[in-house]
Design a protein around this motif. Structure first.
Motif, PDB file in Angstrom:
ATOM      1  N   SER A 129     -43.420  14.478 -26.376  1.00  0.00           N
ATOM      2  CA  SER A 129     -42.670  13.269 -26.744  1.00  0.00           C
ATOM      3  C   SER A 129     -42.660  11.751 -26.116  1.00  0.00           C
ATOM      4  O   SER A 129     -43.345  12.004 -24.859  1.00  0.00           O
ATOM      5  N   LYS A 130     -41.922  10.999 -26.380  1.00  0.00           N
ATOM      6  CA  LYS A 130     -42.524   9.952 -25.714  1.00  0.00           C
ATOM      7  C   LYS A 130     -41.343   8.644 -25.795  1.00  0.00           C
ATOM      8  O   LYS A 130     -40.438   8.203 -26.259  1.00  0.00           O
ATOM      9  N   VAL A 131     -41.365   8.520 -23.835  1.00  0.00           N
ATOM     10  CA  VAL A 131     -40.258   7.575 -24.221  1.00  0.00           C
ATOM     11  C   VAL A 131     -40.399   6.353 -23.729  1.00  0.00           C
ATOM     12  O   VAL A 131     -41.845   5.833 -22.819  1.00  0.00           O
ATOM     13  N   ALA A 132     -40.918   4.704 -24.178  1.00  0.00           N
ATOM     14  CA  ALA A 132     -40.764   3.445 -24.614  1.00  0.00           C
ATOM     15  C   ALA A 132     -39.999   2.463 -24.889  1.00  0.00           C
ATOM     16  O   ALA A 132     -40.008   2.309 -26.365  1.00  0.00           O
ATOM     17  N   TYR A 133     -39.408   1.468 -24.088  1.00  0.00           N
ATOM     18  CA  TYR A 133     -38.509   0.738 -24.584  1.00  0.00           C
ATOM     19  C   TYR A 133     -38.470   0.041 -23.614  1.00  0.00           C
ATOM     20  O   TYR A 133     -38.336  -0.275 -22.904  1.00  0.00           O
ATOM     21  N   ASN A 134     -37.488  -1.495 -24.261  1.00  0.00           N
ATOM     22  CA  ASN A 134     -37.799  -2.933 -23.129  1.00  0.00           C
ATOM     23  C   ASN A 134     -36.544  -3.657 -24.093  1.00  0.00           C
ATOM     24  O   ASN A 134     -36.072  -4.360 -25.217  1.00  0.00           O
ATOM     25  N   LEU A 135     -34.945  -3.309 -23.523  1.00  0.00           N
ATOM     26  CA  LEU A 135     -34.081  -4.165 -23.424  1.00  0.00           C
ATOM     27  C   LEU A 135     -34.080  -5.238 -22.641  1.00  0.00           C
ATOM     28  O   LEU A 135     -33.549  -4.931 -21.832  1.00  0.00           O
ATOM     29  N   SER A 136     -33.784  -6.548 -23.349  1.00  0.00           N
ATOM     30  CA  SER A 136     -33.784  -7.752 -23.225  1.00  0.00           C
ATOM     31  C   SER A 136     -32.155  -8.682 -22.779  1.00  0.00           C
ATOM     32  O   SER A 136     -32.593  -8.701 -24.082  1.00  0.00           O
ATOM     33  N   GLY A 137     -32.011  -9.184 -22.279  1.00  0.00           N
ATOM     34  CA  GLY A 137     -31.325 -10.000 -22.470  1.00  0.00           C
ATOM     35  C   GLY A 137     -29.541  -9.771 -23.165  1.00  0.00           C
ATOM     36  O   GLY A 137     -28.735 -10.406 -23.670  1.00  0.00           O
ATOM     37  N   GLY A 158     -42.071  10.449 -20.988  1.00  0.00           N
ATOM     38  CA  GLY A 158     -42.214  11.493 -21.138  1.00  0.00           C
ATOM     39  C   GLY A 158     -42.349  12.753 -21.129  1.00  0.00           C
ATOM     40  O   GLY A 158     -42.492  12.980 -19.651  1.00  0.00           O
ATOM     41  N   VAL A 159     -41.780  13.471 -22.515  1.00  0.00           N
ATOM     42  CA  VAL A 159     -42.474  15.182 -21.837  1.00  0.00           C
ATOM     43  C   VAL A 159     -43.288  15.625 -22.460  1.00  0.00           C
ATOM     44  O   VAL A 159     -44.154  15.179 -23.633  1.00  0.00           O
ATOM     45  N   ASN A 160     -45.080  16.293 -21.739  1.00  0.00           N
ATOM     46  CA  ASN A 160     -45.918  17.254 -22.445  1.00  0.00           C
ATOM     47  C   ASN A 160     -45.524  18.654 -22.811  1.00  0.00           C
ATOM     48  O   ASN A 160     -44.676  19.731 -21.577  1.00  0.00           O
ATOM     49  N   SER A 161     -46.619  18.971 -22.817  1.00  0.00           N
ATOM     50  CA  SER A 161     -46.147  20.326 -23.614  1.00  0.00           C
ATOM     51  C   SER A 161     -47.800  21.451 -23.686  1.00  0.00           C
ATOM     52  O   SER A 161     -48.900  20.485 -24.004  1.00  0.00           O
ATOM     53  N   LEU A 162     -47.534  23.014 -22.545  1.00  0.00           N
ATOM     54  CA  LEU A 162     -48.964  23.134 -22.722  1.00  0.00           C
ATOM     55  C   LEU A 162     -48.688  24.472 -23.405  1.00  0.00           C
ATOM     56  O   LEU A 162     -47.996  25.121 -22.827  1.00  0.00           O
ATOM     57  N   ASP A 163     -50.000  24.777 -24.438  1.00  0.00           N
ATOM     58  CA  ASP A 163     -49.384  25.706 -25.616  1.00  0.00           C
ATOM     59  C   ASP A 163     -50.467  27.033 -25.246  1.00  0.00           C
ATOM     60  O   ASP A 163     -51.392  26.785 -25.197  1.00  0.00           O
TER      61      ASP A 163
END
Length: 409
Positions: A129-137, A158-163
């Motif tokens: 999964s990926k986290v990427a956000y920018n909330l301004s003002g 984010g979170v990585n997986s090793l299978d």
């Protein structure tokens, strides 16, 4: 759920729900504010260009990461290696406001090798999964006062997986597989608050770890039709957070806390492969993820059961032909995802269309896999964020042969 996390949800709702939202900038995907972020939609080999379908696809000439049972079809003395890279360009709109963002990253690093004539093992490292956000003002009222304060929020990670996967073939028609997954990763979020001329910055680092078990099967009805199924058991990611609060008028405050664990749902998938002679092959998958059963404390009733419908087709002019163009594999796919979030009464669903090529790079079966897709996510209703997503992926799938004695000195 911590007070800071609750504030972040409040900032998201102010930004993407209210018609009078004060956010002046949209960057990355604000939907990644929920849970552990947006799931990674990319995998190994050619499945990206098939709308993500491939549960019934055998690993007979390249590594298929969607079903561990596929490894039972891996040929002896071969070695598969797959590395992928993706790039996305997204345009976002909310009411009269618009924004764009682009991001590039690796999508997977995988290898597989046979253990016996009937079995093989694979190891796959990929973002989960990926986290990427920018909330301004974003402006928020001060409780008990007519005054307001302004906040900017930035987050990434984010979170990585090793299978670790193992597949075994029975009677050349039935293949069974098991998988064990280790999840690890962190997200970093910084909230900059301007309160009546004073600065109050909150830095949070959340770390996630956990394990999960899964299984898969494939069965060949005949030479042209194969069925597949996968199962991923529910799992829990342990969550720990470190916070640093910086203020103008006092020393920094550092806290380490254990947050509510994040639960992953039961996942069940079914797939079909249908071949039309030597030139065409059709794939379709259905996956259901029971998010509503996780009953997570910080979900705020946003999680719902998720369904994914995937289909793809391949065409090769003349497999094994003398000319290069005869061995190029042309691919197309479609994907519809109902999503697992409901915000302001609206489901956050997504669909995408994809096209791709499998370009041979050697007679051994190695390929350069290219894919372009166009997708839409979210909705304009209720002043939510609507995203148009252009994606490119490149996967180099190597098929090497081990322990074969050279015919020439």
């Amino acid at each position: 759920m911590t007070k800071t996390k609750a504030l972040l949800y409040g900032l998201f709702l102010l930004t993407v729900v209210r018609l009078s939202a004060q956010s002046n900038a949209l960057s990355d995907s604000p939907y990644s504010v929920f849970g552990i972020g947006i799931p990674n939609a990319f995998s190994t080999g050619k499945t990206n260009a098939l709308g993500g379908a491939g549960i019934a696809l055998k690993s007979d000439n390249s590594l298929n990461a969607l079903n561990p049972a596929s490894l039972g079809a891996m040929p002896v003395k071969h070695f598969f290696f797959d590395i992928g890279y993706t790039s996305q360009y997204t345009s976002l709109s909310q009411g009269s406001r618009n924004g764009t963002q682009s991001i590039s990253s690796f999508s997977n690093l995988a290898m597989a090798f046979p253990v016996t004539k009937e079995s093989a093992v694979s190891l796959i490292l990929a973002p989960y999964s990926k986290v990427a956000y920018n909330l301004s003002g974003v402006t928020t009222s001060i409780e008990g006062s007519t005054s307001f304060y302004t906040s900017d929020v930035e987050a990434n990670g984010g979170v990585n997986s090793l299978d670790l996967n193992y597949g075994y073939s029975f009677w050349d028609k039935l293949r069974l597989g098991v998988t064990g997954t280790y999840y690890f990763g962190k997200t970093e979020q910084t909230t900059y608050n301007d309160i009546l001329g004073y600065s109050l910055d909150i830095q949070e680092e959340s770390r996630y770890t956990g394990y999960r078990l899964g299984a898969g099967l494939q069965f060949d009805l005949n030479q042209n039709i194969s069925l597949g199924s996968t199962l991923k058991l529910p799992a829990t990611l342990e969550t720990n957070q470190k916070s640093i609060i910086s203020q103008d008028y006092d020393d920094d405050i550092t806290e380490e806390t254990s947050l509510d664990n994040f639960d992953l749902p039961l996942e069940i998938g079914f797939g079909l492969e249908f071949k039309f002679g030597e030139n065409y092959a059709f794939y379709t998958d259905y996956i259901r993820k029971s998010w509503s059963n996780t009953q997570q404390a910080d979900a705020l009733d946003y999680y719902k059961d998720q369904e994914e419908f995937k289909a793809g087709i391949t065409f090769t002019p003349h497999p094994g032909g003398l000319y290069y163009w005869q061995n190029i594999e042309y691919r197309a796919g479609i994907n519809y995802d109902t999503g697992y979030l409901t915000i302001a009464g609206k489901d956050i669903d997504q669909y995408s269309l994809s096209l791709g090529l499998g370009l041979p790079v050697s007679r051994s079966g190695s390929k350069l896999n290219l894919m372009y897709s166009y997708g839409q996510n979210g909705t304009r209703s209720n002043n939510l964020v609507f995203e148009k997503i252009h994606s490119l992926s490149i996967n180099f799938s190597l098929d090497g042969i081990w322990f074969v004695k050279s015919k020439y000195n």
